[in-house]
Design a protein around this motif. Structure first.
Motif, PDB file in Angstrom:
ATOM      1  N   VAL A  31     -23.446  32.326  17.079  1.00 32.95           N
ATOM      2  CA  VAL A  31     -23.129  31.518  15.907  1.00 32.95           C
ATOM      3  C   VAL A  31     -21.791  31.959  15.333  1.00 32.95           C
ATOM      4  O   VAL A  31     -21.526  33.160  15.206  1.00 32.95           O
ATOM      5  CB  VAL A  31     -24.240  31.666  14.832  1.00 32.95           C
ATOM      6  N   PHE A  32     -20.954  30.986  15.017  1.00 36.14           N
ATOM      7  CA  PHE A  32     -19.701  31.293  14.323  1.00 36.14           C
ATOM      8  C   PHE A  32     -19.876  31.033  12.850  1.00 36.14           C
ATOM      9  O   PHE A  32     -20.581  30.100  12.431  1.00 36.14           O
ATOM     10  CB  PHE A  32     -18.560  30.433  14.856  1.00 36.14           C
ATOM     11  N   MET A 177     -12.978  36.227  22.904  1.00 39.17           N
ATOM     12  CA  MET A 177     -14.117  35.330  22.739  1.00 39.17           C
ATOM     13  C   MET A 177     -14.886  35.170  24.054  1.00 39.17           C
ATOM     14  O   MET A 177     -16.118  35.100  24.054  1.00 39.17           O
ATOM     15  CB  MET A 177     -13.646  33.950  22.245  1.00 39.17           C
ATOM     16  N   ALA A 178     -14.161  35.126  25.162  1.00 36.79           N
ATOM     17  CA  ALA A 178     -14.813  35.013  26.466  1.00 36.79           C
ATOM     18  C   ALA A 178     -15.698  36.238  26.712  1.00 36.79           C
ATOM     19  O   ALA A 178     -16.808  36.122  27.237  1.00 36.79           O
ATOM     20  CB  ALA A 178     -13.759  34.883  27.559  1.00 36.79           C
ATOM     21  N   ASP A 196     -10.456  30.915  12.552  1.00 40.08           N
ATOM     22  CA  ASP A 196      -9.651  30.240  13.575  1.00 40.08           C
ATOM     23  C   ASP A 196     -10.431  29.039  14.115  1.00 40.08           C
ATOM     24  O   ASP A 196     -11.030  29.096  15.187  1.00 40.08           O
ATOM     25  CB  ASP A 196      -9.333  31.244  14.686  1.00 40.08           C
ATOM     26  N   LEU A 197     -10.402  27.927  13.328  1.00 39.53           N
ATOM     27  CA  LEU A 197     -11.221  26.760  13.653  1.00 39.53           C
ATOM     28  C   LEU A 197     -10.919  26.184  15.027  1.00 39.53           C
ATOM     29  O   LEU A 197     -11.816  25.796  15.770  1.00 39.53           O
ATOM     30  CB  LEU A 197     -11.012  25.679  12.586  1.00 39.53           C
ATOM     31  N   SER A 198      -9.613  26.101  15.361  1.00 35.09           N
ATOM     32  CA  SER A 198      -9.263  25.465  16.635  1.00 35.09           C
ATOM     33  C   SER A 198      -9.867  26.223  17.806  1.00 35.09           C
ATOM     34  O   SER A 198     -10.343  25.645  18.774  1.00 35.09           O
ATOM     35  CB  SER A 198      -7.747  25.359  16.776  1.00 35.09           C
ATOM     36  N   LEU A 199      -9.897  27.559  17.680  1.00 30.58           N
ATOM     37  CA  LEU A 199     -10.476  28.380  18.749  1.00 30.58           C
ATOM     38  C   LEU A 199     -11.986  28.188  18.821  1.00 30.58           C
ATOM     39  O   LEU A 199     -12.545  27.939  19.898  1.00 30.58           O
ATOM     40  CB  LEU A 199     -10.137  29.858  18.504  1.00 30.58           C
ATOM     41  N   ILE A 200     -12.663  28.266  17.685  1.00 31.27           N
ATOM     42  CA  ILE A 200     -14.131  28.260  17.751  1.00 31.27           C
ATOM     43  C   ILE A 200     -14.707  26.871  18.019  1.00 31.27           C
ATOM     44  O   ILE A 200     -15.770  26.756  18.617  1.00 31.27           O
ATOM     45  CB  ILE A 200     -14.766  28.909  16.493  1.00 31.27           C
ATOM     46  N   ARG A 206     -22.755  26.960  17.767  1.00 32.75           N
ATOM     47  CA  ARG A 206     -23.131  26.569  16.410  1.00 32.75           C
ATOM     48  C   ARG A 206     -22.117  27.147  15.410  1.00 32.75           C
ATOM     49  O   ARG A 206     -21.677  28.292  15.565  1.00 32.75           O
ATOM     50  CB  ARG A 206     -24.533  27.122  16.120  1.00 32.75           C
ATOM     51  N   ILE A 207     -21.775  26.352  14.410  1.00 34.52           N
ATOM     52  CA  ILE A 207     -20.794  26.803  13.417  1.00 34.52           C
ATOM     53  C   ILE A 207     -21.372  26.639  12.011  1.00 34.52           C
ATOM     54  O   ILE A 207     -21.786  25.545  11.627  1.00 34.52           O
ATOM     55  CB  ILE A 207     -19.475  26.022  13.521  1.00 34.52           C
ATOM     56  N   LEU A 208     -21.385  27.755  11.260  1.00 33.87           N
ATOM     57  CA  LEU A 208     -21.779  27.700   9.851  1.00 33.87           C
ATOM     58  C   LEU A 208     -20.500  27.742   9.021  1.00 33.87           C
ATOM     59  O   LEU A 208     -19.639  28.587   9.262  1.00 33.87           O
ATOM     60  CB  LEU A 208     -22.643  28.907   9.485  1.00 33.87           C
TER      61      LEU A 208
END
Lengths: 230, 321
Positions: A31-32, A177-178, A196-200, A206-208
């Protein structure tokens, strides 16, 4: 695995860092946690690490209310959680090897077993050849990878990371991240704070999203668990 | 879950053994690592140890002075002799009259005569001032009887004193006990002073080690914070500092002991000469094995306690709020 029930945190002085945050995170989930600076990402992680008390609500980890743990149980709880910091928090008075071995020393591993695990962790992050160096002599990306090796050497069930790629260029960030995804694939639950939205968003987990201490979005993306390992 | 219980038990036993071994080796590592850290900063370490050593030297020195004086006062009960000095111009006749009177008295248990020639000889021997005596025309030292009373009872002593006062030719009666009583008083005073100093300087040692440990903790803040987040127990984080306290105390105590031995070595010759002049049974005594053990163990204990106090205050401030 991790459950927040109406958790609020107010710092002395009145700043309300988290307001009635609730979410549930399954075992082995990745989860991010995103939001602007000051949205409450770090506070949320600190509450999970028990380095700040909370004011309201409860946090359950593996079914246990962690903020009710007696003080003498807190160290053992923390040993089950790996933490990666933005500024990696390495100790420059000792070698790469000794930095990674620290959690095992604390946990009372015997030296041979510890050596085996330290080398495995360093191998995993690709820095086995640098075990004797002082981390100060390494690049930012390498230092962060040592921090990751240290966080996973004890084979924690949960890995928390606070802006782990904050100081890295896009390519190194993607590599880190990998690496996290690889750990996730062997069953480690991951909660990673990142702005870093573009990365995640590219990683499709899943993003909170936090804003002014409130959880405003909880987006589920299709799991990548079917993807072949890199 | 499905594994046989004995395998599981055996594994648990093995885990327990590994943990105990790790705990023991952590103690050993801490003990050695703190010594390495002390050696890495030789000047700071030497200064801390010197301060502790000097603080401990003072009571140790007074204690040694006290036990040397104690050699005399220990014999206090046994001696309540009187020395009866005779008039300088006394005749042989009068001397034998005094001797007879004392010999026949029930109040006297033994009697020793020291002629004025013998007194001069003794004086020359232990004072080294024989030449001065030789240069005088007459021997100024009177003859004397050393009287051992048969009873230490106060009434018996005063009737003995009355008897002596009534004898012709008796010039001066000196109770040997008096200087010993004074000495005993001095000795008691020293004992009390030692006790007070031990308490005060124990606090000094606590503060010195506490303060040094506080600095060490401040220097290792980052490490402590990281270890705390990784699940180190208080005991684990405190351990190196407690060892440091023990070493400070122990080596500080050793420093005090070495300083004391050095001083005693320097004092041996004149002190022995002085003591032997009072009799061959008197000798310069040092701290002794027990005293040294008490000094070292006590100082190590104080170092540990000082570290313990500093650690419990400062670790709490650094770790979980």
């Amino acid at each position: 695995m991790i459950r927040f029930d109406d958790v609020s945190k107010r710092y002395p002085g009145g700043h309300e860092a988290l307001k009635l945050v609730s979410f549930d995170m399954g075992r082995g989930e990745m989860v991010f946690l995103t939001g602007r600076s000051g949205a409450g990402k770090s506070t949320l992680l600190k509450l999970l690490m028990l380095s700040e008390p909370l004011n309201q609500g409860q946090i359950l980890v593996g079914g246990r209310n962690i903020h009710r743990l007696p003080a003498n149980k807190i160290p053992y709880y923390r040993r089950r959680i790996g933490v990666v910091f933005q500024d990696h928090q390495l100790l420059f008075d000792r070698s790469v090897y000794d930095n990674v071995a620290l959690p095992l020393q604390i946990d009372g591993y015997d030296k041979h077993e510890a050596a085996r695990r330290v080398r495995a962790a360093l191998d995993k992050v690709g820095l086995l050849s640098k075990e004797k160096l002082n981390p100060m002599t390494l690049s930012g990306g390498e230092q962060q990878r040592i921090g990751i090796a240290r966080a996973v050497v004890n084979r924690p069930q949960i890995l928390l990371a606070d802006e782990p790629t904050g100081n890295l260029d896009p390519q190194l960030a993607a590599e880190i991240m990998a690496l996290f995804e690889q750990f996730n694939q062997i069953g480690v639950s991951m909660l990673i704070a990142s702005h870093d939205l573009s990365l995640i968003t590219r990683l499709r987990h899943r993003i909170l999203t936090l804003e002014h201490g409130q959880l405003i979005r909880d987006e589920h993306h299709p799991s990548r668990s079917g993807a072949s390992p890199g | 879950m499905n594994r046989p219980a004995n395998t599981k038990g055996a594994r648990r036993e093995r885990d327990r053994r590994i943990r105990i071994n790790a705990w023991a080796s952590n103690h050993r590592d801490c003990a050695l690592d703190t010594i390495r850290r002390m050696l890495a900063q030789p000047v700071a370490t030497a200064m801390t140890l010197a301060v502790i050593g000097i603080a401990l030297l003072l009571p140790a020195l007074l204690y040694v002075a006290g036990s040397n004086l104690g050699q005399f006062t220990d014999r206090l009960e046994a001696t309540n002799r009187l020395t009866v000095y005779l008039a300088p111009d006394i005749s042989e006749q009068s001397i034998s009259e005094v001797r007879e009177a004392l010999d026949s008295s029930e109040l006297v248990s033994s009697l020793q005569f020291i002629s004025s020639e013998q007194a001069a000889e003794d004086f020359a021997r232990w004072s080294g001032l024989g030449d001065v005596l030789d240069s005088l025309a007459d021997n100024p030292l009177p003859a004397a009887f050393v009287v051992q009373p048969s009873s230490a009872d106060a009434g018996a002593l005063s009737s003995l004193q009355e008897l002596l006062n009534g004898l012709a030719g008796v010039d001066l009666i000196q109770v040997d006990q008096r200087w010993l009583e004074r000495l005993a008083g001095i000795s008691r005073l020293i004992d009390r002073t030692v006790m007070t100093l031990v308490v005060i300087l124990a606090f000094a040692v606590l503060f010195i080690t506490g303060n040094s440990i506080r600095t060490l903790i401040a220097n290792r803040q980052a490490e402590i914070r990281v270890m705390d987040l990784m699940g180190a127990t208080r005991g684990y984080m405190a351990r190196p500092f407690l060892y440091m306290g023990i070493w400070y105390g122990l080596f500080g105590g050793l420093m005090a002991w070495l300083l004391l031995q050095g001083m005693l070595l320097f004092l041996t010759e004149p002190a022995t000469a002085l003591l032997v002049s009072y009799g061959p049974q008197y000798q310069l005594v040092g701290l002794g094995g027990t005293g040294a053990a008490v000094l070292l163990l006590g100082s190590a204990g104080l170092g540990w306690l000082g570290a313990k106090l500093a650690v419990s205050r400062h670790l709490r401030a650094l770790t979980r709020s």
